[in-house]
Design a protein around this motif. Structure first.
Motif, mmCIF file in Angstrom:
data_model
loop_
_atom_site.group_PDB
_atom_site.id
_atom_site.type_symbol
_atom_site.label_atom_id
_atom_site.label_comp_id
_atom_site.label_asym_id
_atom_site.label_seq_id
_atom_site.Cartn_x
_atom_site.Cartn_y
_atom_site.Cartn_z
ATOM 1 N N UNK A 121 5.014 -22.982 9.107
ATOM 2 C CA UNK A 121 5.099 -23.553 10.455
ATOM 3 C C UNK A 121 4.124 -24.721 10.575
ATOM 4 N N UNK A 122 2.895 -24.506 10.079
ATOM 5 C CA UNK A 122 1.916 -25.590 10.070
ATOM 6 C C UNK A 122 2.461 -26.807 9.336
ATOM 7 N N UNK A 123 3.176 -26.570 8.249
ATOM 8 C CA UNK A 123 3.731 -27.669 7.459
ATOM 9 C C UNK A 123 4.759 -28.462 8.264
ATOM 10 N N UNK A 124 5.607 -27.752 9.018
ATOM 11 C CA UNK A 124 6.612 -28.459 9.823
ATOM 12 C C UNK A 124 5.948 -29.237 10.947
ATOM 13 N N UNK A 125 4.899 -28.646 11.501
ATOM 14 C CA UNK A 125 4.200 -29.277 12.615
ATOM 15 C C UNK A 125 3.557 -30.607 12.212
ATOM 16 N N UNK A 126 3.067 -30.701 10.968
ATOM 17 C CA UNK A 126 2.453 -31.974 10.559
ATOM 18 C C UNK A 126 3.474 -32.981 10.033
ATOM 19 N N UNK A 127 4.738 -32.591 10.002
ATOM 20 C CA UNK A 127 5.761 -33.555 9.628
ATOM 21 C C UNK A 127 6.185 -33.508 8.170
ATOM 22 N N UNK A 128 5.866 -32.401 7.496
ATOM 23 C CA UNK A 128 6.343 -32.237 6.122
ATOM 24 C C UNK A 128 7.811 -31.816 6.179
ATOM 25 N N UNK B 64 7.736 -35.931 14.307
ATOM 26 C CA UNK B 64 6.333 -36.269 14.067
ATOM 27 C C UNK B 64 6.251 -37.729 13.643
ATOM 28 N N UNK C 148 -2.133 -22.467 13.231
ATOM 29 C CA UNK C 148 -1.273 -22.703 12.047
ATOM 30 C C UNK C 148 -1.887 -23.685 11.063
ATOM 31 N N UNK D 4 10.153 -32.904 11.272
ATOM 32 C CA UNK D 4 9.387 -33.935 10.566
ATOM 33 C C UNK D 4 9.714 -35.355 11.067
ATOM 34 N N UNK E 274 -3.903 -24.608 7.349
ATOM 35 C CA UNK E 274 -3.703 -24.208 5.952
ATOM 36 C C UNK E 274 -5.010 -23.565 5.487
#
Lengths: 235, 296
Positions: free
Chosen positions: B181-188, A75, A87, A72, A89
């Protein structure tokens, strides 16, 4: 140098995938990372984005050592990944997916502007903004995955096989987008199996073979090399 | 006719209890969704919520519904501490999800033992006007305490749903549960979201504990056990990850327990719950309101 990998060794458990990988990306470049299945391309991107901690070696971004930073934070610094398998949502709308793309502080305040920019790049997403991501076609999902990556206002956008599983027409569209993004000042690190298309848009390229960089150089030179043509272009 | 109305009365009581089951189950469902962890101590947190009501009401003389807010905050903090000790260290390790079964069982044993040592095994209750005041709606008499418990449970579930749909952090919670994984990729910051979700889930259990304590005069260290089972049945019955499903599933399970009381006896009332539960598992394993698991 905007992004730099120094002697990265990485893998999963006892299985080492990457061996002393050195890689550099300069501001404004499109760089491709090519290689056959299992060569370590995705693993390299996972190390850069912080999804995988390397055994040894260092990752620098804007001159700063980010090897130990969680994903995070990376990013937040402007390093975004459009991951393998997209990936997304699936139970969220297109708009919510894009909002999550702008989750970092860096991107939050610019959300409306970025959204307009992204919608101008992918008009279809604007039409579909209230649709659930999981119900879209593969091509639309890939557009959304790229758009979500852009929502974080990255300096470097890493894309993992954006053309995978798409119809030839859509593949052209994706590579067209890659070119357009460079004009807009986004630096791109592209991982591809479609070597011809990738080399056509790239400035430079690296070729990975069983976890080692075996060739690197300007894309045009690589396109002309016999060994590259035989092994990766099927000519 | 007299018997009939007595039965209706009983079923309504159990339907109301079912609403609180729904609230308890919601916490479990959130925790499962975000970190695929099973919280065996959930009922014990509910028990701590009951004691929070008992002590704040008897020591400070405050209203039990203010105690519900106190319990929400207190249990939220306790939940976060528990998460740091029992969940976060194992959850990303191989076999971590199974490991949370053991670590939360440990937390359960600790909480129950502490309650036994500190507060003795004898049941307690406290006086409040709500359980001795009755209202009649559509010919059905119910205590104000039960009516409020039901309404607060439903309102809380709706509020959590709106939080998950509209607030940025809430959306991030859904993002992590749909694709970590999607969550980590967006910076969460995924570990932070896990921490907050566990805190929220436990806070909801604590609040449910206070609501129950207003009409259920049996506050004791092992009171959580029944709630564990009931809320797990509700979660699986509703289908994992469905928010409004827990309201209906909660009420159905409550009424089923009531029917069990009528058909068998109070002591065997849960037999019917298990029968219905096993039937659902066999015929519709994704739950009544859940979608079938699928790859996207």
């Amino acid at each position: 140098m905007l992004l730099e990998l120094q002697k990265i060794n990485a893998g999963y458990g006892d299985l080492q995938v990457l061996w002393d990988v050195d890689l550099q990306v300069d501001r404004g470049e499109i760089v491709s990372l090519l290689g056959s299945n299992g060569a370590g391309k995705t693993t390299t991107l996972r190390v850069i984005s912080g999804l995988l901690k390397p055994f040894s070696g260092k990752v620098f971004f804007n001159g700063e050592d980010i090897t130990r930073l969680p994903s995070n934070k990376r990013v937040e610094m402007g390093l975004a990944l459009v991951p393998e398998g997209r990936q997304l949502f699936p139970e969220m709308t297109v708009l919510d997916n894009l909002e999550m793309g702008a989750y970092t502080r860096r991107a939050r305040d610019k959300f409306q502007d970025t959204l307009e920019w992204v919608f101008s790049l992918f008009p279809k997403l604007k039409e579909r903004k209230n649709q659930l991501a999981g119900t879209m076609s593969g091509g639309e999902q890939q557009m959304l995955a790229i758009a979500r990556g852009l929502m974080s206002r990255p300096e470097v956008l890493m894309m993992d096989e954006p053309s995978m599983g798409l119809a030839p027409k859509l593949v052209l569209e994706i590579f067209g987008t890659v070119r357009k993004l460079r004009e807009e000042g986004v630096t791109i690190l592209l991982v591809e199996q479609n070597a011809k298309a990738a080399l056509d848009v790239s400035d430079r390229a690296y070729i990975l073979e069983t976890g080692r960089i075996v060739l690197k150089g300007p894309a045009r030179e690589l396109l002309g090399m016999d060994e590259v043509r035989k092994a990766y272009l099927g000519i | 006719m007299i018997e009939f109305s007595a039965y209706t009365q009983l079923l309504v009581s159990y339907a109301i209890l079912g609403g609180v089951y729904g609230l308890t189950a919601l916490g479990l469902s959130l925790i499962w969704g975000v970190m695929k962890a099973v919280n065996w101590a959930h009922g014990d947190f509910l028990m701590v919520g009951m004691y929070t009501a008992f002590w704040t009401v008897t020591l400070f003389g405050i209203d039990p519904y203010i105690a519900a807010i106190v319990a929400f905050i207190l249990l939220g903090l306790l939940g976060m501490v528990t998460h740091v000790i029992a969940i976060e260290p194992v959850v990303e390790k191989p076999g971590g999800h199974e490991a949370t079964l053991l670590t939360t069982l440990g937390i359960s044993v600790i909480l129950e033992s502490l309650a036994l040592i500190l507060w003795s095994p004898s049941p307690r209750s406290y006086q409040n006007v709500y359980k001795n005041t009755f209202i009649e709606i559509l010919g059905i008499r119910t205590s104000v305490a039960e009516a409020i418990a039901f309404v607060v449970s439903i309102v809380s579930i709706v509020a959590v749903d709106q939080f998950l749909k509209r607030v940025r952090i809430g959306k991030a919670i859904r993002a992590v549960s749909q694709n970590p994984i999607g969550a980590r990729v967006v910076g969460i910051d995924v570990p932070k979201i896990r921490l907050m979700t566990f805190g929220l889930g436990v806070a909801l259990a604590g609040m449910a504990g206070v609501l129950v304590s207003t009409f259920y005069p049996n506050i004791r260290p092992l009171a959580g056990y029944v709630w564990d089972i009931a809320s797990y049945v509700v979660v699986i019955f509703a289908g994992l990850g469905t928010i409004y499903g827990v309201i209906f599933a909660g009420i159905i399970i409550g009424v089923t327990e009531g029917l069990g009381t009528i058909i068998f006896s109070n002591a065997f009332r849960q037999i019917l719950v298990y029968v219905v539960f096993l039937t659902v598992l066999l015929l519709r394993p994704q739950g009544l309101f859940g979608k079938a698991l699928r790859r996207v």
